[in-house]
Design a protein around this motif. Structure first.
Motif, short mmCIF file in Angstrom:
data_model
loop_
_atom_site.label_atom_id
_atom_site.label_comp_id
_atom_site.label_asym_id
_atom_site.label_seq_id
_atom_site.Cartn_x
_atom_site.Cartn_y
_atom_site.Cartn_z
N ALA A 63 37.11 -19.88 55.60
CA ALA A 63 37.24 -21.11 57.11
C ALA A 63 35.35 -21.91 57.06
O ALA A 63 34.24 -21.24 56.09
N ASP A 64 35.20 -23.03 57.32
CA ASP A 64 33.61 -23.66 56.68
C ASP A 64 33.19 -23.27 58.39
O ASP A 64 33.49 -22.94 59.31
N GLU A 65 31.67 -22.54 57.39
CA GLU A 65 30.79 -21.86 58.33
C GLU A 65 30.53 -22.73 59.96
O GLU A 65 30.05 -21.96 61.12
N TYR A 66 30.17 -23.89 60.18
CA TYR A 66 30.06 -24.51 61.54
C TYR A 66 31.14 -24.62 61.86
O TYR A 66 30.62 -23.93 63.40
N THR A 67 32.59 -24.58 61.56
CA THR A 67 33.18 -24.64 62.27
C THR A 67 33.87 -23.41 63.27
O THR A 67 33.98 -22.97 64.49
N THR A 68 33.43 -22.33 62.84
CA THR A 68 33.64 -21.16 62.98
C THR A 68 32.69 -20.48 63.84
O THR A 68 33.01 -20.46 64.76
N LYS A 69 31.02 -20.73 63.54
CA LYS A 69 30.53 -21.26 65.23
C LYS A 69 30.83 -21.52 65.73
O LYS A 69 30.64 -21.31 66.97
N LYS A 70 31.15 -22.83 66.44
CA LYS A 70 31.59 -23.64 67.04
C LYS A 70 32.69 -22.58 67.86
O LYS A 70 33.17 -22.42 69.28
N TRP A 71 33.51 -22.62 67.26
CA TRP A 71 34.93 -21.50 67.96
C TRP A 71 34.63 -20.18 68.14
O TRP A 71 34.62 -19.85 70.12
N LYS A 72 33.61 -18.96 67.51
CA LYS A 72 32.74 -18.35 68.53
C LYS A 72 31.96 -18.82 69.21
O LYS A 72 32.36 -17.97 70.71
N GLU A 73 31.35 -19.59 69.50
CA GLU A 73 31.18 -19.44 70.86
C GLU A 73 32.08 -20.10 72.09
O GLU A 73 31.98 -20.28 73.02
N TYR A 74 33.25 -21.05 71.72
CA TYR A 74 34.31 -20.95 72.69
C TYR A 74 34.22 -19.87 73.22
O TYR A 74 34.71 -19.80 74.66
N TYR A 75 35.16 -19.46 72.64
CA TYR A 75 35.56 -17.62 72.90
C TYR A 75 34.65 -17.24 73.55
O TYR A 75 34.99 -16.25 75.01
N GLU A 76 33.65 -16.70 73.58
CA GLU A 76 32.85 -16.01 73.59
C GLU A 76 32.69 -16.70 75.03
O GLU A 76 31.85 -15.95 76.41
N SER A 77 32.59 -18.51 75.31
CA SER A 77 32.14 -18.79 76.41
C SER A 77 33.44 -18.41 77.80
O SER A 77 32.64 -18.72 78.84
N ILE A 78 34.85 -18.01 77.50
CA ILE A 78 35.79 -17.62 77.88
C ILE A 78 35.51 -15.93 78.30
O ILE A 78 36.24 -16.16 78.79
N GLY A 79 34.40 -15.44 78.00
CA GLY A 79 34.38 -14.29 78.14
C GLY A 79 35.25 -13.26 76.83
O GLY A 79 35.04 -11.98 77.34
N LYS A 80 35.09 -13.69 75.66
CA LYS A 80 35.78 -13.16 75.20
C LYS A 80 34.65 -12.02 73.80
O LYS A 80 33.54 -12.78 73.33
N LYS A 81 34.77 -10.87 73.56
CA LYS A 81 33.81 -10.54 72.13
C LYS A 81 34.06 -10.45 71.23
O LYS A 81 35.21 -10.22 70.68
#
Length: 286
Positions: A63-81
């Protein structure tokens, strides 16, 4: 091209998943880093209730590294580890035990009060078909006991697997859900191989993948197959050019579209077209 695939064994597996929640301490859900929205089974969150969980992005190398980083930030913002891993190369897994302990800190405190010293973690591994669960289990358990395959739905029976890190894994078959919310979700799951190619029209599927890739970056196909085309070039003509370049030609110079289609899908899935994310956070959440 509308896609829905929900074999009977998946319904049984999902029912068993609900029944076995009481046996485990924590759920680890694997998703495909190339499609972090489409590969996350919405039914899992519905039945987790208060059970601790961790979200593992697998195949981050594809996967694209930058896009993965943004998805990680999104899921963490809704309380996911969230943990980013590449199970094939054992990347990112060194932190798994600590993350599990952090999520289970309240449980361990209660155990200490009861003078329970055993810190074995009972973990259930869930995810869609072909997301890499068996590979991850083999890596964690340092053995080749879990059957691995490129076809979706290889694991059919629930099984416990011990690991050197005092983690007991409850493996489960890959499960989808009965009806996809929209056409794009079904296509994305098919693109990465989570839906059995044998039930699909692979020529149409490859056609749709080429359209998708050209929206992301037309240079993906140009660079891989050494071809040139404009944004308004007909997809069938692009397939013709790829077929000619790769020698996928039948008698009388006719392009073997089945061979071309399967080749494009295979090379995308193996990462030979580059690190590609098919979904951005903004595609779903603005």
């Amino acid at each position: 091209m509308n896609i829905n695939w929900y074999p009977g064994h998946m319904k049984v597996a999902f029912d068993n998943f609900k029944k076995n929640l009481k046996l485990i301490d924590i759920v680890v859900e694997l998703i495909d880093a190339r499609i972090p929205f489409s590969s996350k089974n919405p039914k899992i969150d519905e039945i987790l209730e208060n059970k601790p969980s961790v979200l593992l992005f697998n195949k981050i190398d594809l996967a694209d590294e930058y896009t993965t980083k943004k998805w990680k930030e999104y899921y963490e913002s809704i309380g996911k580890k969230v943990l980013l891993v590449n199970a094939n190369q054992n990347k990112g897994l060194n932190n798994l035990r600590q993350i599990l302990e952090d999520e289970l800190s309240e449980k361990f405190k209660r155990d200490e009060q009861k003078l329970i010293k055993d810190k074995t973690i009972k973990m259930m591994m869930v995810g869609i078909p072909n997301v890499g669960k068996s590979t991850l289990i083999n890596t964690l358990s340092k053995r080749t006991g879990a059957k691995v395959g490129n076809l979706p739905g290889v694991t059919r029976n629930i099984q416990w697997i011990k690991t050197p890190g005092k983690i007991e894994l409850l493996d489960t078959p890959g499960v989808l859900w009965p009806k996809f919310e929209n056409k794009e979700i079904g296509l994305n799951l098919a693109f990465v191989g989570s839906i059995d190619d044998d039930i699909l029209d692979v020529e149409n599927l490859s056609y749709e993948l080429i359209k998708k890739l050209n929206k992301i970056d037309p240079n993906i196909l140009k660079n891989r197959y050494n071809i040139e085309f404009d944004l308004d070039t007909d997809i069938a003509y692009i397939m013709d050019m790829i077929g000619e370049r790769r020698g996928a030609i039948l008698k009388k110079g006719i392009i073997d579209y089945d061979k071309v289609s399967r080749m494009i899908l295979r090379e995308f899935r193996l990462g030979k077209l580059g690190r590609i994310s098919l979904e951005k956070v903004s595609d779903f959440f603005g």
